[in-house]
Design an enzyme around this catalytic site. Sequence first.
Site, PDB file in Angstrom:
ATOM      1  N   ARG A 177       0.824  -1.216   0.000  1.00  0.00           N
ATOM      2  CA  ARG A 177       0.000   0.000   0.000  1.00  0.00           C
ATOM      3  C   ARG A 177       0.849   1.253   0.000  1.00  0.00           C
ATOM      4  NH1 ARG A 177      -4.230  -0.413   4.101  1.00  0.00           N
ATOM      5  NH2 ARG A 177      -5.192  -1.358   2.280  1.00  0.00           N
ATOM      6  N   TYR A 178       1.832   1.266   0.888  1.00  0.00           N
ATOM      7  CA  TYR A 178       2.713   2.429   0.998  1.00  0.00           C
ATOM      8  C   TYR A 178       3.894   2.235   0.049  1.00  0.00           C
ATOM      9  CZ  TYR A 178       0.133   3.111   5.386  1.00  0.00           C
ATOM     10  OH  TYR A 178      -0.840   3.301   6.333  1.00  0.00           O
ATOM     11  N   ARG A 202       7.094   0.140   1.785  1.00  0.00           N
ATOM     12  CA  ARG A 202       6.989  -0.988   2.707  1.00  0.00           C
ATOM     13  C   ARG A 202       5.795  -1.885   2.391  1.00  0.00           C
ATOM     14  NH1 ARG A 202       5.450   3.762   4.660  1.00  0.00           N
ATOM     15  NH2 ARG A 202       3.935   3.981   6.357  1.00  0.00           N
ATOM     16  N   CYS A 241      -3.683 -17.866  14.806  1.00  0.00           N
ATOM     17  CA  CYS A 241      -3.219 -17.102  15.960  1.00  0.00           C
ATOM     18  C   CYS A 241      -3.310 -18.000  17.188  1.00  0.00           C
ATOM     19  CB  CYS A 241      -4.083 -15.869  16.181  1.00  0.00           C
ATOM     20  SG  CYS A 241      -3.792 -14.582  14.960  1.00  0.00           S
ATOM     21  N   CYS A 271      -8.805 -12.663  18.723  1.00  0.00           N
ATOM     22  CA  CYS A 271      -9.379 -11.409  19.209  1.00  0.00           C
ATOM     23  C   CYS A 271     -10.719 -11.231  18.504  1.00  0.00           C
ATOM     24  CB  CYS A 271      -8.479 -10.230  18.841  1.00  0.00           C
ATOM     25  SG  CYS A 271      -6.749 -10.444  19.297  1.00  0.00           S
ATOM     26  N   CYS A 327     -10.896  -8.793  15.500  1.00  0.00           N
ATOM     27  CA  CYS A 327      -9.826  -8.958  14.503  1.00  0.00           C
ATOM     28  C   CYS A 327     -10.157  -8.265  13.181  1.00  0.00           C
ATOM     29  CB  CYS A 327      -9.574 -10.442  14.242  1.00  0.00           C
ATOM     30  SG  CYS A 327      -8.316 -10.742  12.986  1.00  0.00           S
ATOM     31  N   ARG A 364      -8.707  -8.856  10.489  1.00  0.00           N
ATOM     32  CA  ARG A 364      -8.495  -9.812   9.401  1.00  0.00           C
ATOM     33  C   ARG A 364      -9.283 -11.104   9.609  1.00  0.00           C
ATOM     34  NH1 ARG A 364      -2.726  -8.703   9.529  1.00  0.00           N
ATOM     35  NH2 ARG A 364      -2.909  -6.623   8.638  1.00  0.00           N
ATOM     36  N   ASP A 399     -11.434  -1.035  13.821  1.00  0.00           N
ATOM     37  CA  ASP A 399     -11.913  -1.074  12.437  1.00  0.00           C
ATOM     38  C   ASP A 399     -13.371  -1.546  12.386  1.00  0.00           C
ATOM     39  OD1 ASP A 399      -9.482  -0.269  11.326  1.00  0.00           O
ATOM     40  OD2 ASP A 399      -8.709  -2.329  11.287  1.00  0.00           O
ATOM     41  N   ASP A 411      -7.335   3.499  10.676  1.00  0.00           N
ATOM     42  CA  ASP A 411      -6.905   2.862   9.434  1.00  0.00           C
ATOM     43  C   ASP A 411      -8.062   3.106   8.466  1.00  0.00           C
ATOM     44  OD1 ASP A 411      -5.346   1.467   7.649  1.00  0.00           O
ATOM     45  OD2 ASP A 411      -4.823  -0.088   9.098  1.00  0.00           O
ATOM     46  N   LYS A 467      -3.113   4.411   7.431  1.00  0.00           N
ATOM     47  CA  LYS A 467      -3.274   4.909   8.792  1.00  0.00           C
ATOM     48  C   LYS A 467      -3.251   6.441   8.815  1.00  0.00           C
ATOM     49  CE  LYS A 467      -1.015   0.810  10.604  1.00  0.00           C
ATOM     50  NZ  LYS A 467      -0.594   0.202   9.308  1.00  0.00           N
TER      51      LYS A 467
HETATM   52  C1  LIG Z   1       0.306  -0.650   9.100  1.00  0.00           C
HETATM   53  C2  LIG Z   1       0.735  -1.063   7.774  1.00  0.00           C
HETATM   54  C3  LIG Z   1       2.079  -0.930   7.399  1.00  0.00           C
HETATM   55  C4  LIG Z   1       3.125  -0.350   8.312  1.00  0.00           C
HETATM   56  O1  LIG Z   1       2.852   0.992   8.589  1.00  0.00           O
HETATM   57  P1  LIG Z   1       3.798   1.830   9.584  1.00  0.00           P
HETATM   58  O2  LIG Z   1       3.111   3.159   9.727  1.00  0.00           O
HETATM   59  O3  LIG Z   1       5.127   1.915   8.935  1.00  0.00           O
HETATM   60  O4  LIG Z   1       3.861   1.073  10.872  1.00  0.00           O
HETATM   61  C5  LIG Z   1       2.423  -1.327   6.125  1.00  0.00           C
HETATM   62  N1  LIG Z   1       1.504  -1.819   5.266  1.00  0.00           N
HETATM   63  C6  LIG Z   1       0.208  -1.944   5.602  1.00  0.00           C
HETATM   64  C7  LIG Z   1      -0.753  -2.469   4.601  1.00  0.00           C
HETATM   65  C8  LIG Z   1      -0.223  -1.586   6.877  1.00  0.00           C
HETATM   66  O5  LIG Z   1      -1.510  -1.736   7.208  1.00  0.00           O
END
Ligand SMILES: *Cc1c(COP(=O)(O)O)cnc(C)c1O
Length: 387
Positions: free
Chosen positions: A128-129, A132, A141, A145, A148, A150, A308, A345, A352
């Site tokens: 997404r980002y 990362r 798990c 929870c 959850c 997911r 969520d 989120d 986020k």
């Molecule tokens: C939370 C998340 C991350 C990591 O986000 P950070 O702000 O770096 O902790 C990466 N990818 C996805 C899809 C996430 O939900």
Amino acid sequence: MKQNTVLDKPLIARSRREEICLLFGESYDRERWNDWRWQMRHRLTKLEHFQHLLRLTPAEQQGLLIAPEKFAVAVTPYFASLLDPEDPLCPLRLQVIPRSEEMVVDTTDMADPCGEDRDSPVPGLVHRYPDRVLLLALDACAAYCRYCTRSRLVSQGEIDPITRRLDAILAYLEKHTEVRDVLISGGDPLLMSDEPLNNLLERIRAIPHIEFVRIGSRVPSFLPQRITPELVAMLRKHRVWLSLHFCHAQELTPEVAQACDLLADGGIPLGSQSVLLKNVNDSEQALKDLFQGLLKLRVRPYYLYQCDPVVGTKHLRTSVQKGIELISKLRGHTTGYAVPTYVIDAPGGGGKVPIQAETLLAYENGVAQVRNWEGKTFTYIDPTEQD
Ligand SMILES: *Cc1c(COP(=O)(O)O)cnc(C)c1O
């Protein structure tokens, strides 16, 4: 150090453990109890288990009968021994014992609230980002929870074993040189045995542009027995960071303190993520106890999530307004390290988004009006521009 735990009362704790072992026709044995594989083989999963241990409300009884069809129920013997047998509002009980309210679907509920599935270029990877990725290692798990995010995947057999997906994931990561950060989550990656986990980390670490690797896990809360010196040494070898998950100070037992000590002494940086949950931690005192308790264990509170809008979680959710009020009562009032970033989120895959009460009241012509933690207003003036 004072811990909020039933283990402060060893006799009661002992008998709870014995009661749980008896459910499986076994007697309590300390060594077996401390073996994480024994814990996993003796999880409480159904009404018959819990009705011997807790005075269940009709809503819980009904929940235990119907919830497992939609989303698995499982609680480790260790965590079950922490549940208050009499109080249905026990903050740990609310997190793991389903209620009939889980069958209530609100009009705004979603199966995949964070829109992860649409950001998935290969199965089990969410990108997404820009820099990362989120790698879903497995779908199990230690305990489930009830809130959850997911639950559509976790415990559902929806995620193939990592061994079958890993080549495609690694090929993607190798090709995408912009990815420098891999977050391994699931399910709970620390339920993998040491060897496959070591293999997974080794292969990720072999990619030169991956410079940061972290694991998201609730194992230290649900199954602290899993944190062995061997596991810690392996995580250390791969220079892994851990994002733990705790929601209430009552989770911070002597066993958890010992697990966190092993990890911190072993050189593993520790953060924690919490979810804001109605009747569990939606008070100033509950959050303070949790976050300050985590700092004592050398765990840095990282994110506090607005819950969520997952299908069937309405009864556990509170308002954003409440979240803002609570976080305002922490910021400036306690150690900065004890204040996580409160985030939503964003439903639909926005990622986020940090939320806080307005602190920048006005900013015009280089003059900023700011409000401090006590509610007082101050002025900051930018340096004057040189021509
Ligand atoms: C939370 C998340 C991350 C990591 O986000 P950070 O702000 O770096 O902790 C990466 N990818 C996805 C899809 C996430 O939900």
